[in-house]
Scaffold this motif. Structure first.
Motif, mmCIF file in Angstrom:
data_model
loop_
_atom_site.group_PDB
_atom_site.id
_atom_site.type_symbol
_atom_site.label_atom_id
_atom_site.label_comp_id
_atom_site.label_asym_id
_atom_site.label_seq_id
_atom_site.Cartn_x
_atom_site.Cartn_y
_atom_site.Cartn_z
ATOM 1 N N ASN A 62 0.813 -1.222 0.000
ATOM 2 C CA ASN A 62 0.000 0.000 0.000
ATOM 3 C C ASN A 62 0.839 1.261 0.000
ATOM 4 O OD1 ASN A 62 -2.301 -1.535 0.097
ATOM 5 N ND2 ASN A 62 -2.522 -1.401 2.320
ATOM 6 N N TRP A 91 -3.375 -0.275 -6.855
ATOM 7 C CA TRP A 91 -4.234 0.896 -6.641
ATOM 8 C C TRP A 91 -3.407 2.165 -6.472
ATOM 9 C CZ3 TRP A 91 -5.721 4.240 -2.462
ATOM 10 C CH2 TRP A 91 -6.929 4.932 -2.671
ATOM 11 N N CYS A 92 -2.298 2.050 -5.772
ATOM 12 C CA CYS A 92 -1.453 3.200 -5.504
ATOM 13 C C CYS A 92 -0.966 3.845 -6.800
ATOM 14 C CB CYS A 92 -0.270 2.765 -4.653
ATOM 15 S SG CYS A 92 0.671 4.107 -3.923
ATOM 16 N N CYS A 100 -0.480 4.875 0.175
ATOM 17 C CA CYS A 100 -1.896 4.719 -0.168
ATOM 18 C C CYS A 100 -2.728 4.031 0.906
ATOM 19 C CB CYS A 100 -2.007 3.916 -1.457
ATOM 20 S SG CYS A 100 -1.183 4.717 -2.838
ATOM 21 N N THR A 103 -8.129 5.830 3.955
ATOM 22 C CA THR A 103 -9.506 5.587 3.537
ATOM 23 C C THR A 103 -10.171 6.815 2.943
ATOM 24 O OG1 THR A 103 -10.294 6.077 5.775
ATOM 25 C CG2 THR A 103 -9.821 3.778 5.254
ATOM 26 N N TRP A 177 -9.877 -0.581 -11.603
ATOM 27 C CA TRP A 177 -9.816 0.221 -10.381
ATOM 28 C C TRP A 177 -10.808 1.383 -10.387
ATOM 29 C CZ3 TRP A 177 -8.028 -1.892 -6.400
ATOM 30 C CH2 TRP A 177 -6.856 -2.645 -6.381
ATOM 31 N N PRO A 181 -11.622 4.139 -1.837
ATOM 32 C CA PRO A 181 -11.154 3.050 -0.986
ATOM 33 C C PRO A 181 -12.282 2.491 -0.128
ATOM 34 C CG PRO A 181 -10.494 5.138 -0.054
ATOM 35 C CD PRO A 181 -11.183 5.455 -1.351
ATOM 36 N N ASP A 184 -8.101 0.693 4.537
ATOM 37 C CA ASP A 184 -6.722 1.088 4.244
ATOM 38 C C ASP A 184 -6.039 0.128 3.289
ATOM 39 O OD1 ASP A 184 -6.551 -1.028 5.973
ATOM 40 O OD2 ASP A 184 -5.119 -0.082 7.335
ATOM 41 N N ALA A 187 -9.892 -1.465 -2.009
ATOM 42 C CA ALA A 187 -10.534 -0.402 -2.773
ATOM 43 C C ALA A 187 -11.607 -0.990 -3.682
ATOM 44 C CB ALA A 187 -9.504 0.363 -3.602
ATOM 45 N N LYS A 206 -5.704 -3.583 -2.393
ATOM 46 C CA LYS A 206 -5.033 -2.551 -3.172
ATOM 47 C C LYS A 206 -3.736 -3.046 -3.810
ATOM 48 C CE LYS A 206 -6.803 1.321 -0.389
ATOM 49 N NZ LYS A 206 -6.432 2.393 0.550
#
Length: 218
Positions: A62, A91-92, A100, A103, A177, A181, A184, A187, A206
């Protein structure tokens, strides 16, 4: 797609189409890696962000942006990136934000300037996959087959599984994606399968490598 978008950042050309939900969507997956983008050319208001080169990863990371380039194998995969983008983003990397593990709703992405990744929302929420697929009445990926799929969603290019450090699902399913989110480490995504569509999938880590598709900001 009836029109095209030229991405001056890396010279990629994407098909675009005005969909029934009233928005203009890319008809191709985002295909950009290994470069630094800025607010001058991308979907954020200040600063820069570096999209990494392709790599393998095996953790639910993350904190770092990660990208893997598809191998071009599998029944629906192709090494021809001139039409379908073949990048799996965690996701990051997709939302142009590191670290990332939080939330908060993200308002940035690696989409070209004036375009964005869709947020989570229901069929009444603008810019969302739920509204897009509802406007066509689609509830399963197979409904695109043997029809004129101007949205470009009939290719099931699979995902990058971080736990095994491998590609999976090519020819069967795909995830996209969203910028919202869940926790944490999780997502929202669009899950598109031959037999189903879940535009509000809320259980994907993520750290997975998924595809990205952009919608035009109005």
């Amino acid at each position: 797609a009836t029109k095209t978008l030229y991405d001056r950042r890396n010279g990629q050309t994407y098909g675009i189409v005005k969909a029934r939900d009233g928005n203009c969507w890319m008809a191709d997956n985002l295909n950009i890696i290994n470069m630094t983008i800025s607010a001058d050319d991308s979907d954020f208001t200040s600063g820069t962000f570096t999209i990494p080169a392709t790599s393998n990863w095996n953790t639910n990371d993350n904190s770092n942006a990660l990208v893997h380039t598809a191998s071009g194998v599998g029944s629906y995969a192709t090494s021809d990136t001139s039409y379908y983008g073949q990048q799996y983003y965690n996701w990051c990397s997709a939302v142009a934000k590191a670290p990332c593990a939080d939330t908060s709703q993200v308002t940035t992405s690696i989409c070209p300037k004036n375009w964005k990744l869709p947020p989570d929302g229901n069929s009444s929420t603008n810019y969302t996959y739920a509204k897009l697929f509802n406007s066509y009445g689609y509830t399963a990926g197979s409904q695109f087959v043997n029809s004129t799929d101007i949205l470009g969603f009939t290719k099931y290019y699979g995902v990058w599984i971080y736990g095994d450090a491998r590609e999976s699902g090519q020819g069967s399913y795909i995830h996209y994606w969203q910028t919202t989110p869940v926790t944490d480490s999780i997502a929202y995504t669009l899950y598109l399968h031959q037999n189903s569509i879940d535009p509000q999938c809320a259980d994907e880590a993520k750290g997975f490598g998924f595809s990205a598709r952009c919608v035009l900001r109005n």
